[in-house]
Scaffold this motif. Structure first.
Motif, PDB file in Angstrom:
ATOM      1  N   ARG A 132       0.844  -1.195   0.000  1.00 32.54           N
ATOM      2  CA  ARG A 132       0.000   0.000   0.000  1.00 32.54           C
ATOM      3  C   ARG A 132       0.881   1.247   0.000  1.00 32.54           C
ATOM      4  N   GLU A 133       2.020   1.172   0.656  1.00 30.07           N
ATOM      5  CA  GLU A 133       2.977   2.286   0.628  1.00 30.07           C
ATOM      6  C   GLU A 133       3.435   2.562  -0.796  1.00 30.07           C
ATOM      7  N   GLY A 134       3.769   1.498  -1.531  1.00 28.20           N
ATOM      8  CA  GLY A 134       4.201   1.652  -2.921  1.00 28.20           C
ATOM      9  C   GLY A 134       3.108   2.234  -3.797  1.00 28.20           C
TER      10      GLY A 134
ATOM     11  N   GLU B 136       2.765   9.339   3.465  1.00 30.34           N
ATOM     12  CA  GLU B 136       3.503   9.403   4.729  1.00 30.34           C
ATOM     13  C   GLU B 136       2.860   8.538   5.810  1.00 30.34           C
ATOM     14  N   ARG B 137       1.546   8.519   5.854  1.00 29.31           N
ATOM     15  CA  ARG B 137       0.863   7.656   6.828  1.00 29.31           C
ATOM     16  C   ARG B 137       1.104   6.186   6.489  1.00 29.31           C
ATOM     17  N   GLU B 138       1.083   5.850   5.196  1.00 30.67           N
ATOM     18  CA  GLU B 138       1.336   4.464   4.784  1.00 30.67           C
ATOM     19  C   GLU B 138       2.761   4.025   5.122  1.00 30.67           C
ATOM     20  N   ARG B 139       3.698   4.952   5.090  1.00 26.29           N
ATOM     21  CA  ARG B 139       5.074   4.572   5.401  1.00 26.29           C
ATOM     22  C   ARG B 139       5.374   4.678   6.887  1.00 26.29           C
ATOM     23  N   GLY B 140       4.365   5.033   7.679  1.00 26.43           N
ATOM     24  CA  GLY B 140       4.512   4.991   9.123  1.00 26.43           C
ATOM     25  C   GLY B 140       4.764   6.317   9.807  1.00 26.43           C
ATOM     26  N   SER B 141       4.691   7.416   9.090  1.00 26.67           N
ATOM     27  CA  SER B 141       4.895   8.728   9.717  1.00 26.67           C
ATOM     28  C   SER B 141       3.738   9.020  10.673  1.00 26.67           C
ATOM     29  N   SER B 142       4.075   9.611  11.803  1.00 22.71           N
ATOM     30  CA  SER B 142       3.047   9.976  12.784  1.00 22.71           C
ATOM     31  C   SER B 142       2.400  11.291  12.378  1.00 22.71           C
TER      32      SER B 142
END
Length: 176
Positions: free
Chosen positions: A16-18, A74-80
């Motif tokens: 999903r990040e990709g 950014e949310r998909e890659r884990g950013s808060s």
């Protein structure tokens, strides 16, 4: 009942990040191409009063879409939310409130892949085109970047950095 799309197998190769990154790339292309339309002056006499303002406003609207796509990525890659808010110059709660609808829309598209158009007769994909058909998007974006010499002579300036799915983490199949 499980509802499928023609591109489920292609999409399953991406995280999903990709997919979110492909959408951001696609939105950035729209911004760049729109900005390019404001550079040349030769057609200014053909543009009616206020016409360039209209173009600039369209550029701002496209940039807002790119910003929303960047937040989803950014949310998909884990950013808060706090990390995102830092760059927006706001608080985490304000950033979350501003972009939560975009994230809800993104999440929904993976479980309910289509919505009906305003007539109620035609099914439209909920995912942005770059995430709906990622192989086509990847090919287009790599070619776009190569022609504009982004990444110099890198034929995979976009696709090289995408996070692909391992067999265990492929994107979930669409269901309804």
């Amino acid at each position: 009942m499980t509802e499928t799309t023609p591109y489920d197998a292609d999409r399953a190769r991406f995280t999903r990040e990709g997919l979110a990154r492909l959408v951001l790339c696609d939105e950035a292309v729209d911004v760049a191409d729109s900005a390019g339309g404001l550079v040349a002056t030769g057609n200014d006499p053909d543009c009616g009063p206020g016409g360039r303002v209209s173009q600039a406003l369209q550029l701002v609207e496209l940039a807002e879409r790119a910003l929303a796509s960047a937040v989803v990525y950014e949310r998909e890659r884990g950013s808060s939310w706090a990390e995102i808010a830092q760059y927006l110059g706001t608080g985490a709660a304000e950033a979350e409130a501003r972009f939560s609808a975009h994230l809800t829309e993104w999440d929904t598209a993976f479980t309910v892949p289509y919505r009906l158009d305003e007539t109620g007769r035609k099914r439209l994909p909920r995912l942005p085109p770059a995430a709906y058909d990622p192989e086509d998007a990847r090919t287009f974006l790599d070619r776009w970047a190569l022609l504009r010499r982004i990444g110099i002579d890198d034929r995979q300036a976009v696709s090289r950095g995408l996070r692909m799915a391992t067999p265990e983490e492929g994107t979930p199949p669409a269901t309804s």
